[in-house]
Design a protein around this motif. Structure first.
Motif, PDB file in Angstrom:
ATOM      1  N   PHE A 155      23.664 -16.814   3.506  1.00  0.00           N
ATOM      2  CA  PHE A 155      22.241 -16.537   3.397  1.00  0.00           C
ATOM      3  C   PHE A 155      21.899 -15.955   2.027  1.00  0.00           C
ATOM      4  CE2 PHE A 155      22.592 -16.561   8.070  1.00  0.00           C
ATOM      5  CZ  PHE A 155      21.560 -17.442   8.357  1.00  0.00           C
ATOM      6  N   SER A 156      22.925 -15.547   1.288  1.00  0.00           N
ATOM      7  CA  SER A 156      22.736 -15.094  -0.089  1.00  0.00           C
ATOM      8  C   SER A 156      23.053 -16.228  -1.060  1.00  0.00           C
ATOM      9  CB  SER A 156      23.639 -13.888  -0.369  1.00  0.00           C
ATOM     10  OG  SER A 156      23.623 -13.541  -1.730  1.00  0.00           O
ATOM     11  N   ALA A 157      24.220 -16.840  -0.894  1.00  0.00           N
ATOM     12  CA  ALA A 157      24.624 -18.002  -1.687  1.00  0.00           C
ATOM     13  C   ALA A 157      25.666 -18.770  -0.886  1.00  0.00           C
ATOM     14  CB  ALA A 157      25.193 -17.577  -3.037  1.00  0.00           C
ATOM     15  N   GLU A 206      27.832 -11.248  10.011  1.00  0.00           N
ATOM     16  CA  GLU A 206      29.272 -11.519   9.855  1.00  0.00           C
ATOM     17  C   GLU A 206      29.540 -11.583   8.351  1.00  0.00           C
ATOM     18  OE1 GLU A 206      32.393 -13.286   8.624  1.00  0.00           O
ATOM     19  OE2 GLU A 206      31.302 -15.058   9.298  1.00  0.00           O
ATOM     20  N   ASP A 207      29.724 -10.392   7.781  1.00  0.00           N
ATOM     21  CA  ASP A 207      29.842 -10.259   6.317  1.00  0.00           C
ATOM     22  C   ASP A 207      31.304 -10.181   5.899  1.00  0.00           C
ATOM     23  OD1 ASP A 207      30.135  -7.857   7.632  1.00  0.00           O
ATOM     24  OD2 ASP A 207      29.148  -6.658   6.082  1.00  0.00           O
ATOM     25  N   LEU A 208      32.093 -11.175   6.302  1.00  0.00           N
ATOM     26  CA  LEU A 208      33.510 -11.225   5.969  1.00  0.00           C
ATOM     27  C   LEU A 208      33.738 -12.296   4.908  1.00  0.00           C
ATOM     28  CD1 LEU A 208      34.918 -11.083   9.619  1.00  0.00           C
ATOM     29  CD2 LEU A 208      34.479  -9.162   8.068  1.00  0.00           C
ATOM     30  N   GLY A 209      34.897 -12.278   4.275  1.00  0.00           N
ATOM     31  CA  GLY A 209      35.221 -13.293   3.277  1.00  0.00           C
ATOM     32  C   GLY A 209      34.932 -12.806   1.871  1.00  0.00           C
ATOM     33  N   LEU A 210      34.721 -13.747   0.968  1.00  0.00           N
ATOM     34  CA  LEU A 210      34.459 -13.426  -0.437  1.00  0.00           C
ATOM     35  C   LEU A 210      33.006 -13.023  -0.607  1.00  0.00           C
ATOM     36  CD1 LEU A 210      36.416 -16.344  -2.153  1.00  0.00           C
ATOM     37  CD2 LEU A 210      37.068 -13.925  -2.098  1.00  0.00           C
ATOM     38  N   GLU A 254      27.750  -8.651  -4.747  1.00  0.00           N
ATOM     39  CA  GLU A 254      26.680  -7.661  -4.630  1.00  0.00           C
ATOM     40  C   GLU A 254      25.447  -8.231  -3.942  1.00  0.00           C
ATOM     41  OE1 GLU A 254      24.209  -4.523  -7.487  1.00  0.00           O
ATOM     42  OE2 GLU A 254      25.603  -5.975  -8.362  1.00  0.00           O
ATOM     43  N   GLY A 255      25.172  -9.527  -4.159  1.00  0.00           N
ATOM     44  CA  GLY A 255      24.003 -10.150  -3.543  1.00  0.00           C
ATOM     45  C   GLY A 255      24.063 -10.138  -2.028  1.00  0.00           C
ATOM     46  N   ARG A 301      22.136  -7.770   3.123  1.00  0.00           N
ATOM     47  CA  ARG A 301      22.460  -7.111   4.395  1.00  0.00           C
ATOM     48  C   ARG A 301      21.797  -5.735   4.482  1.00  0.00           C
ATOM     49  NH1 ARG A 301      28.192  -5.260   4.007  1.00  0.00           N
ATOM     50  NH2 ARG A 301      27.071  -3.648   2.844  1.00  0.00           N
ATOM     51  N   ASP A 302      21.915  -4.953   3.414  1.00  0.00           N
ATOM     52  CA  ASP A 302      21.417  -3.578   3.442  1.00  0.00           C
ATOM     53  C   ASP A 302      19.894  -3.511   3.349  1.00  0.00           C
ATOM     54  OD1 ASP A 302      24.045  -2.856   3.598  1.00  0.00           O
ATOM     55  OD2 ASP A 302      24.238  -2.299   1.479  1.00  0.00           O
ATOM     56  N   ARG A 303      19.296  -4.482   2.663  1.00  0.00           N
ATOM     57  CA  ARG A 303      17.830  -4.499   2.555  1.00  0.00           C
ATOM     58  C   ARG A 303      17.181  -4.570   3.928  1.00  0.00           C
ATOM     59  NH1 ARG A 303      17.290  -8.810  -0.675  1.00  0.00           N
ATOM     60  NH2 ARG A 303      17.591  -7.500  -2.514  1.00  0.00           N
ATOM     61  N   PHE A 304      17.817  -5.315   4.832  1.00  0.00           N
ATOM     62  CA  PHE A 304      17.272  -5.461   6.181  1.00  0.00           C
ATOM     63  C   PHE A 304      18.031  -4.600   7.197  1.00  0.00           C
ATOM     64  CE2 PHE A 304      15.909  -9.187   3.849  1.00  0.00           C
ATOM     65  CZ  PHE A 304      14.553  -9.244   4.187  1.00  0.00           C
ATOM     66  N   GLU A 305      18.893  -3.713   6.701  1.00  0.00           N
ATOM     67  CA  GLU A 305      19.633  -2.748   7.531  1.00  0.00           C
ATOM     68  C   GLU A 305      20.378  -3.431   8.678  1.00  0.00           C
ATOM     69  OE1 GLU A 305      16.592   0.071   8.626  1.00  0.00           O
ATOM     70  OE2 GLU A 305      16.961   1.246   6.816  1.00  0.00           O
TER      71      GLU A 305
END
Length: 498
Positions: free
Chosen positions: A302-304, A344-348, A351-352, A357-361
């Motif tokens: 969702f970022s890249a 599911e913020d796993l893998g490579l 910062e983006g 993730r943090d912007r939407f908590e």
């Protein structure tokens, strides 16, 4: 999404015991919900419920539909209670395995039962108002899915990209003619979906009575040979012949030196955004009808996303392309202000990904198996670096079990792990020690795979990424859910304030 301090268990529906070769939405699913409640758990996490296909390895992440339900999960016992089958219909001569799903046999048996249920229904369908209401309510996806499946069967299961051009390109005259010709088969596909969703809604009702909430999983990509891609081709990067220009994957990582080449078509995010992400919003809404919390698989895309040229044999030559993730989640937040999602913020990651993730908590995931490398003290997965807005796992469906993992890690990693815990580690105590590490974390939510609660070895792996066969087959044996295990889990939750 903020959680109370609580815990749950990861176990896919197919892994439940049952007399019919595969876990389903029948009696053992209800019993598992009761077990969770008695054991002090509050969440049941499962894998995607979408249809699976034998020739794609039965993966719940490779489906002909992002909206439909997997008819293999329909319970024969419940069909009998609902009047669609007789008692004799439930008898069979298949020698099903107890610890594995034998998909070929299961598919043959279940489809024969569903054919009988369809024939029983067809005799009195004119008075079946719930079915008619279901079809009307789900028209936005059900029409295309039922037609897609009926046409595939009619054309000897060819992929839609190999259909006659007028069908491939959805020419109205050709579609109208086939709808008339295949009317009965189309109606049958709708009926099977009606059975699935009826049984699932009843199961959700029981879960809520027991204060258990479902965590579902939404794959980022959809299969090329799917009703979604066929009916919504403009939302994918396809050429004039409807062939992918580029495909999905991830670069070399923990799981593979050549990356993972998934091969699904890439989204045309420009067109999706121009339409206010309408197709994705419909997809999220569909999943939120099924689950209380939704885990966004492969959140980093969702970022890249990793864009691989179509035709490549590996994912090495891909490149990162930006995704309008900020605009996407702003749109979702308008409908779901509490954002009941897990990233599911796993893998490579870069910062983006962290910023999105943090912007939407959104709660991120921490997997303990990743915590004990060379950089142990500063490792983000290690318990002393957790935050309350994390969801902690011993491992996921893509990992070995803790016992299997422990058997294969290096002596140095075992030494670091032993030093961290201040304990001598053995095959017999490692699973419980990992479970305790999760539970003592400051993270609000902890999810433990059932295999690790039972202390099982590598034979109980659910999926080996990068392999195409013998996955998604593990099943829990009958009798493994005991009152002693309930008491133990409830006691551990009391100790760690969950």
């Amino acid at each position: 999404m903020k959680f109370d301090r609580s815990s749950g268990i990861l176990l896919h529906i197919t892994s439940l015991p049952s007399p019919y070769g595969i876990g389903d939405m029948g009696p053992t699913a209800y019993e598992f919900i009761d077990f969770l409640n008695n054991a002090g758990q509050r969440f049941w996490q499962i894998l995607p419920l979408n249809p699976t296909e034998y020739h794609l390895g039965n993966s719940p992440y490779s489906s002909p539909s992002a909206f439909a339900g997997n008819i293999l999960l329909i319970s024969p016992e419940l069909l009998f209670k609902e009047g669609y089958l007789t008692k004799s219909d439930l008898k069979h001569n298949f020698q099903f395995l107890q610890d594995r799903v034998a998909f070929a046999e299961v598919i043959k048996f279940k489809k024969s039962l569903l054919e009988k249920a369809w024939n029983k229904f067809r005799a009195g369908k004119n008075s079946h108002k719930p079915f008619q209401r279901f079809c009307e309510k789900n028209k936005s996806w059900l029409e295309d899915y039922a037609l897609f499946m009926a046409v595939k069967a009619h054309l000897n299961h060819k992929g839609w990209m190999d259909w006659p051009e007028e069908l491939r390109d959805r020419k109205p005259t050709a579609l109208k003619k086939l709808k008339e010709e295949l009317e009965e088969n189309i109606e049958k596909e709708k009926f099977l979906q009606f059975l699935f969703f009826s049984q699932w809604q009843n199961l959700i009702g029981h879960a809520r009575e027991k204060n258990i909430r479902f965590i579902g999983d939404i794959p980022f990509y959809v299969s090329y040979d799917s009703a979604d891609c066929w009916a919504n081709a403009k939302y994918f990067k396809l050429d004039k012949q409807k062939k992918p220009v580029s495909v999905s994957g991830v670069p070399p990582d923990y799981f593979s030196e050549t990356g993972q080449l998934w091969g699904t078509p890439i989204y045309d995010w420009h067109t999706l955004q121009k339409d206010n992400f309408n197709w994705w919003m419909l997809r999220v809404r569909q999943n939120m009808l099924l689950f209380d919390i939704l885990r966004f698989d492969h959140f980093r895309a969702f970022s890249a996303y990793w864009d691989v040229p179509a035709g490549d044999d590996t994912a090495i030559n891909g490149r990162w392309q930006k995704t309008p993730g900020n605009a996407f989640f702003k749109t979702i937040k308008e409908v779901y202000p509490d954002l009941p999602f897990i990233a599911e913020d796993l893998g490579l990651l870069d910062e983006g990904v962290h910023k999105l993730r943090d912007r939407f908590e959104l709660p991120g995931m921490k997997v303990l198996q990743f915590a004990f490398g060379d950089n142990m003290a500063t490792n983000p997965y290690i318990p002393h670096n957790h935050h309350s807005n994390n969801v902690v796992y011993t491992g996921t469906h893509d990992n070995n079990t803790v016992c299997g993992w422990f058997q294969h890690i290096s002596k140095q990693e075992k030494k670091r792990l032993s030093a961290y815990l201040g304990r001598r580690l053995t095959h017999n105590n490692i699973a419980e020690l990992f479970q305790r590490m999760c539970l003592m974390s400051v993270a609000d939510l902890v999810i433990i795979p059932m295999q690790d609660i039972l202390g099982l070895g590598g034979e109980a792996i659910m999926n080996r990424p990068g392999t195409a066969s013998d996955n998604w087959r593990w099943r829990m044996a009958p009798g493994q859910l005991t009152s002693a295990l309930e008491l133990k889990l409830k006691s551990l939750n009391a100790i760690y304030g969950r």
